[in-house]
Design an enzyme around this catalytic site. Sequence first.
Site, PDB file in Angstrom:
ATOM      1  N   SER A   5       0.830  -1.197   0.000  1.00  0.00           N
ATOM      2  CA  SER A   5       0.000   0.000   0.000  1.00  0.00           C
ATOM      3  C   SER A   5       0.872   1.257   0.000  1.00  0.00           C
ATOM      4  O   SER A   5       1.578   1.512  -0.971  1.00  0.00           O
ATOM      5  CB  SER A   5      -0.951  -0.045   1.199  1.00  0.00           C
ATOM      6  OG  SER A   5      -1.959   0.910   1.088  1.00  0.00           O
ATOM      7  N   ASP A  46      -9.527  -6.429  -4.658  1.00  0.00           N
ATOM      8  CA  ASP A  46      -9.008  -5.252  -3.959  1.00  0.00           C
ATOM      9  C   ASP A  46      -9.858  -4.044  -4.326  1.00  0.00           C
ATOM     10  O   ASP A  46      -9.836  -3.579  -5.465  1.00  0.00           O
ATOM     11  CB  ASP A  46      -7.548  -5.032  -4.366  1.00  0.00           C
ATOM     12  CG  ASP A  46      -6.835  -4.000  -3.517  1.00  0.00           C
ATOM     13  OD1 ASP A  46      -7.499  -3.079  -3.010  1.00  0.00           O
ATOM     14  OD2 ASP A  46      -5.601  -4.111  -3.378  1.00  0.00           O
ATOM     15  N   HIS A  69      -7.521  -5.643   0.042  1.00  0.00           N
ATOM     16  CA  HIS A  69      -6.346  -4.813   0.273  1.00  0.00           C
ATOM     17  C   HIS A  69      -5.611  -5.199   1.557  1.00  0.00           C
ATOM     18  O   HIS A  69      -4.383  -5.208   1.604  1.00  0.00           O
ATOM     19  CB  HIS A  69      -6.771  -3.342   0.333  1.00  0.00           C
ATOM     20  CG  HIS A  69      -5.656  -2.372   0.174  1.00  0.00           C
ATOM     21  ND1 HIS A  69      -4.930  -2.228  -0.988  1.00  0.00           N
ATOM     22  CD2 HIS A  69      -5.125  -1.453   1.046  1.00  0.00           C
ATOM     23  CE1 HIS A  69      -4.012  -1.280  -0.843  1.00  0.00           C
ATOM     24  NE2 HIS A  69      -4.104  -0.802   0.383  1.00  0.00           N
TER      25      HIS A  69
END
Length: 391
Positions: A182, A332, A362
């Site tokens: 991320s 995601d 995610h």
Amino acid sequence: MIAIASLATATGLAAAMGNPKILDYFQQPGKHLRLSRKTTIDRILDTGYPCEEHEVETEDGYFLKIYRIPSSPKFVSNSSLQHRPKVLLEHGLMGTSDTWILNGQDNSLPFLLADRGYDVWLGNVRGNLYARKHRSLSIHDGLFWRFSWHEIGFYDLPATIDYILKNITDPQEKSLHYVGHSQGTTIVTVLMSMREEYQQYLRTVNLWSPVIFLDNTENRLLKVLSPYMGYYNIVTEKFSRQEFVPFNELFDQLKYSACQKESKLHGFCSPLALMVEGTFRNKNRTALELCLETHPGGISTEQFLHYMQAYPPRYPLERIHKLLHIWYSRGDQTVKPVDVQRFVAGMPAVITHRVADDNWSHGDYMFASNVRQKVNEPLIEVLDDYERNKK
């Protein structure tokens, strides 16, 4: 987020949770007990693995604690690793070095890497639990929080890499492997495009759910707030230069209590949606409960605002020449495959890895119960393959 409007509201919430400590906090705050916070080094040592704590100072005066797992009690000789290659892991938004290890020693990437023979380093970035110190600024000073992921990529990441490489005793080890999740993918993209000389110090670059383009994101928080806060205005001006979700005893107690097994508000057990996005389908519930002890890990509001602007494309991405290993999934909701493909199309050398689970979200890269099979072991094979074939 949970807001308490009155004592009556608190009473109802405490009753719903089945935990009188919350009500007691309001009525007798002096008797409230501080939650015991284990640090990254505590958690790693508890597993029987060795761990070291190091402190890195950035060019602009922030101090970051980073952690090293130099070896493993389970290590079995690996012929492809003549030395102990370094691997740097960088967490996502609202995370910390703890994020990587909460899924247990049998599942978490740092332990598996150490078992395989790698020298593992866990990074932290300014503003989180392990990086709340500055050469001249207090965390109560708005200037302390005047940063975004740009400064993290431009200052924190190179300082961390410099420190690790300067502390390598083996002269043959002049570079390291990188794994980012991320925000950890955003900051290394900033680094490679703005300080491209650092690409020579990266053996492999592994991006888990790369947050580069967000045009098609389905992240609810981003979609709702971006029309109002995705550009400079009076609202963003008031919202900037401060900590997002400041730490305090009440907030800690609320989120900790919500996650107890007897709680009727167990749905709040998931930390903030930005960090652990998606359903509980794949999640390790025990790891999530541990997560609440240190998460959200602390960020500046400006990091959040910068993501709503979704501006990484304005960086000179054409300067990136490293081979990138990009990991993505159809499930995601924060980073959609179409946005991943847009990023891939602009890179000269990319290998994509689609997680073979259409429900993979995610947050699953950190907290899925099957993360070892789905992501961690395939990633270790990428690193092993590089070490076997390097010249």
